[in-house]
Design a protein around this motif. Structure first.
Motif, PDB file in Angstrom:
ATOM      1  N   SER A  10      33.774  54.118  60.381  1.00  0.00           N
ATOM      2  CA  SER A  10      32.987  53.722  58.985  1.00  0.00           C
ATOM      3  C   SER A  10      33.384  52.406  58.827  1.00  0.00           C
ATOM      4  N   GLY A  11      34.850  52.269  59.077  1.00  0.00           N
ATOM      5  CA  GLY A  11      35.325  50.677  58.919  1.00  0.00           C
ATOM      6  C   GLY A  11      34.298  49.605  59.744  1.00  0.00           C
ATOM      7  N   VAL A  12      34.041  49.980  60.913  1.00  0.00           N
ATOM      8  CA  VAL A  12      33.210  49.105  61.724  1.00  0.00           C
ATOM      9  C   VAL A  12      31.699  48.949  61.068  1.00  0.00           C
ATOM     10  N   PHE A  13      30.978  50.087  60.598  1.00  0.00           N
ATOM     11  CA  PHE A  13      29.852  50.143  60.412  1.00  0.00           C
ATOM     12  C   PHE A  13      29.638  49.470  59.168  1.00  0.00           C
ATOM     13  N   ASP A  14      30.699  49.357  58.336  1.00  0.00           N
ATOM     14  CA  ASP A  14      30.600  48.711  56.710  1.00  0.00           C
ATOM     15  C   ASP A  14      30.284  47.412  56.992  1.00  0.00           C
ATOM     16  N   ASP A  26      25.726  42.050  66.865  1.00  0.00           N
ATOM     17  CA  ASP A  26      26.069  43.221  65.952  1.00  0.00           C
ATOM     18  C   ASP A  26      26.736  44.315  66.865  1.00  0.00           C
ATOM     19  N   VAL A  27      25.667  44.579  67.607  1.00  0.00           N
ATOM     20  CA  VAL A  27      25.845  46.019  68.524  1.00  0.00           C
ATOM     21  C   VAL A  27      27.038  45.859  69.057  1.00  0.00           C
ATOM     22  N   VAL A  55      24.949  53.890  74.466  1.00  0.00           N
ATOM     23  CA  VAL A  55      24.560  53.460  73.276  1.00  0.00           C
ATOM     24  C   VAL A  55      24.016  51.950  72.869  1.00  0.00           C
ATOM     25  N   LYS A  56      24.578  51.140  73.508  1.00  0.00           N
ATOM     26  CA  LYS A  56      24.185  49.767  73.535  1.00  0.00           C
ATOM     27  C   LYS A  56      22.861  49.570  73.998  1.00  0.00           C
ATOM     28  N   ALA A  57      22.524  49.882  75.043  1.00  0.00           N
ATOM     29  CA  ALA A  57      20.992  49.887  75.583  1.00  0.00           C
ATOM     30  C   ALA A  57      20.037  50.515  74.573  1.00  0.00           C
ATOM     31  N   ARG A  58      20.445  51.561  73.675  1.00  0.00           N
ATOM     32  CA  ARG A  58      19.540  52.169  72.918  1.00  0.00           C
ATOM     33  C   ARG A  58      19.499  51.558  71.370  1.00  0.00           C
ATOM     34  N   ALA A  59      20.644  50.885  71.107  1.00  0.00           N
ATOM     35  CA  ALA A  59      20.745  50.542  69.907  1.00  0.00           C
ATOM     36  C   ALA A  59      20.303  48.951  69.806  1.00  0.00           C
ATOM     37  N   ILE A  60      20.220  47.931  70.770  1.00  0.00           N
ATOM     38  CA  ILE A  60      19.816  46.636  70.751  1.00  0.00           C
ATOM     39  C   ILE A  60      18.489  46.539  70.407  1.00  0.00           C
ATOM     40  N   GLY A  61      18.015  45.773  69.366  1.00  0.00           N
ATOM     41  CA  GLY A  61      16.465  45.704  69.100  1.00  0.00           C
ATOM     42  C   GLY A  61      15.806  46.718  68.430  1.00  0.00           C
ATOM     43  N   GLN A  62      16.757  47.922  68.114  1.00  0.00           N
ATOM     44  CA  GLN A  62      16.156  48.736  66.912  1.00  0.00           C
ATOM     45  C   GLN A  62      15.863  48.148  65.649  1.00  0.00           C
ATOM     46  N   GLN A  72      24.485  53.110  59.484  1.00  0.00           N
ATOM     47  CA  GLN A  72      24.137  54.504  59.423  1.00  0.00           C
ATOM     48  C   GLN A  72      23.164  54.662  60.848  1.00  0.00           C
ATOM     49  N   LEU A  73      22.371  53.754  61.139  1.00  0.00           N
ATOM     50  CA  LEU A  73      21.663  53.772  62.469  1.00  0.00           C
ATOM     51  C   LEU A  73      22.397  53.825  63.501  1.00  0.00           C
ATOM     52  N   VAL A  74      23.519  52.997  63.566  1.00  0.00           N
ATOM     53  CA  VAL A  74      24.370  52.975  64.896  1.00  0.00           C
ATOM     54  C   VAL A  74      25.164  54.342  64.878  1.00  0.00           C
ATOM     55  N   VAL A  75      25.289  54.625  63.399  1.00  0.00           N
ATOM     56  CA  VAL A  75      26.255  56.097  63.890  1.00  0.00           C
ATOM     57  C   VAL A  75      25.453  57.144  64.228  1.00  0.00           C
ATOM     58  N   LYS A  76      23.793  57.000  63.937  1.00  0.00           N
ATOM     59  CA  LYS A  76      23.062  58.142  64.553  1.00  0.00           C
ATOM     60  C   LYS A  76      22.905  57.959  65.972  1.00  0.00           C
ATOM     61  N   ILE A  77      22.854  56.617  66.446  1.00  0.00           N
ATOM     62  CA  ILE A  77      22.832  56.687  67.854  1.00  0.00           C
ATOM     63  C   ILE A  77      23.868  57.347  68.567  1.00  0.00           C
ATOM     64  N   VAL A  78      24.942  56.914  67.997  1.00  0.00           N
ATOM     65  CA  VAL A  78      26.603  57.346  68.741  1.00  0.00           C
ATOM     66  C   VAL A  78      26.496  58.837  68.503  1.00  0.00           C
ATOM     67  N   HIS A  79      25.971  59.305  67.414  1.00  0.00           N
ATOM     68  CA  HIS A  79      25.908  60.755  67.230  1.00  0.00           C
ATOM     69  C   HIS A  79      25.026  61.554  68.097  1.00  0.00           C
ATOM     70  N   ASP A  80      23.871  60.964  68.252  1.00  0.00           N
ATOM     71  CA  ASP A  80      22.710  61.532  69.269  1.00  0.00           C
ATOM     72  C   ASP A  80      23.363  61.358  70.666  1.00  0.00           C
ATOM     73  N   GLU A  81      23.859  60.341  71.027  1.00  0.00           N
ATOM     74  CA  GLU A  81      24.400  60.110  72.377  1.00  0.00           C
ATOM     75  C   GLU A  81      25.676  61.011  72.804  1.00  0.00           C
ATOM     76  N   LEU A  82      26.539  61.163  71.738  1.00  0.00           N
ATOM     77  CA  LEU A  82      27.635  62.109  71.747  1.00  0.00           C
ATOM     78  C   LEU A  82      27.087  63.470  72.148  1.00  0.00           C
ATOM     79  N   ILE A  83      26.143  63.771  71.367  1.00  0.00           N
ATOM     80  CA  ILE A  83      25.410  65.338  71.558  1.00  0.00           C
ATOM     81  C   ILE A  83      24.987  65.404  72.952  1.00  0.00           C
ATOM     82  N   ALA A  84      24.363  64.678  73.483  1.00  0.00           N
ATOM     83  CA  ALA A  84      23.539  64.292  74.869  1.00  0.00           C
ATOM     84  C   ALA A  84      24.777  64.419  75.760  1.00  0.00           C
TER      85      ALA A  84
END
Ligand code: GDP
Length: 295
Positions: A10-14, A26-27, A55-62, A72-84
């Motif tokens: 949360s510190g990072v994403f703030d 950013d990413v 995560v990086k490949a998915r996040a850049i350019g989103q 929130q967007l990066v958290v979601k990508i991290v979250h989805d990738e964790l689940i995968a």
């Protein structure tokens, strides 16, 4: 003490407050922190590297749409990738065999093998299976008696103890009793050691060859940390693991071991141990553990 993963994230994403497409800068900045946080959460280095790369490949350019912050967007990508990475939801036990189906429990001493054997027996009994528990731990004093007590509590069968009988012989007798007395499932609780040693591996492999289990479940204490990688790798190489059970998830471990073990073996985590009681076993849900890791 280091910060918890969720606090750090949360510190990072703030810090990410811009609008528009996420830039590489950013990413990269955010993922440097994610990398450190995952390492501190005891996820293995090789696993972290792969993970962050994806995560990086998915996040850049989103595109960051108005309704969410870049964080929130990066958290979601991290979250989805964790689940995968953590794998599929609620993988059931495979009991597909001419009865009795054999489940072989392996792992280090104190990981929770015996307790988990009792928990699985309770669970299978609820599914109307007739279960026989047999302890192959002839080294630790009273280990066999411990399983016998659990079998009584779970109200399932237990193989009568013959003092001095060795693991392979106990296995043969368990299978024999299993067949003759119409058991659906035989759970074999093997001996553990404090550390991986080749003697232990050879013994488990000899038992496996006789037992021909449909499931070989590696039981691992969630507090194990970085060692989870070597452990999961060794057991999978030497005895062939079909699934994993992570115990003591009721404690304050961050669950990093699950991520590493899954990535290293490709085998599913099937259950989580959530306490000492016989009912405290839950099917594994990757989204819940991902949520826990992210906080
Ligand atoms: P084994 O040597 O691998 O057979 O380990 P045991 O089954 O004897 O477990 C060692 C200790 O851990 C016992 O005191 C268990 O009650 C405890 N234990 C096992 N699973 C869990 C769990 O999921 N949560 C907690 N809190 N304790 C557990």
């Amino acid at each position: 003490m280091f910060e918890s993963l969720s606090q750090r994230l949360s510190g990072v994403f703030d810090k990410l407050t811009g609008r528009g497409a996420l830039s590489e800068a950013d990413v990269t900045e955010a993922l440097r922190e994610v990398r450190v946080a995952l390492l501190e959460a005891d996820v293995a280095l090789s696993v972290v590297k792969d993970f962050v790369g994806r995560v990086k490949a998915r996040a850049i350019g989103q595109d960051v749409i108005k309704s969410v912050t870049p964080g929130q967007l990066v958290v979601k990508i991290v979250h989805d990738e964790l689940i995968a990475t953590l794998g599929t939801d609620g993988v059931e036990l495979n009991l597909n065999a001419v009865p009795p189906a054999v489940i072989l429990m392996v792992g280090l001493q104190g990981s929770g093998k015996t307790t988990t054997s009792g928990k699985l027996a309770v669970r299978l009994k609820k599914d109307k299976k007739k279960v026989l528990l047999a302890s192959l731990d002839v080294y630790r004093p009273a280990a066999q008696q411990q399983l016998e007590i659990l079998a009584r509590q779970a109200d399932v069968g237990s193989l009568p103890i013959i003092m001095g009988e060795m693991p392979v012989a106990i296995t043969r007798r368990a299978l024999d009793v299993g067949r003759k007395e119409g058991y659906d499932v035989v759970i074999l609780d093997t001996a553990g050691r404090l550390h991986i040693d080749q003697e232990l591996m050879a013994e488990v492999a000899a038992v496996r060859d006789v037992a021909k289990p449909v499931e070989t479940l590696l039981v691992v204490d969630a507090m194990i940390g970085q060692d989870a990688v070597t452990l999961a790798h060794e057991f999978n190489e030497k005895v062939g693991v079909t699934g994993m059970v992570l115990t003591r998830v009721d404690g304050d471990s961050r669950g990093g071991a699950a991520l590493s073990m899954r990535a290293v073996t490709g085998r599913p985590i099937k259950f989580l141990g959530m306490g000492e009681k016989l009912e405290a076993l839950e099917p594994f849900h990757p989204d819940r553990l991902a949520g826990r890791i992210l906080g």
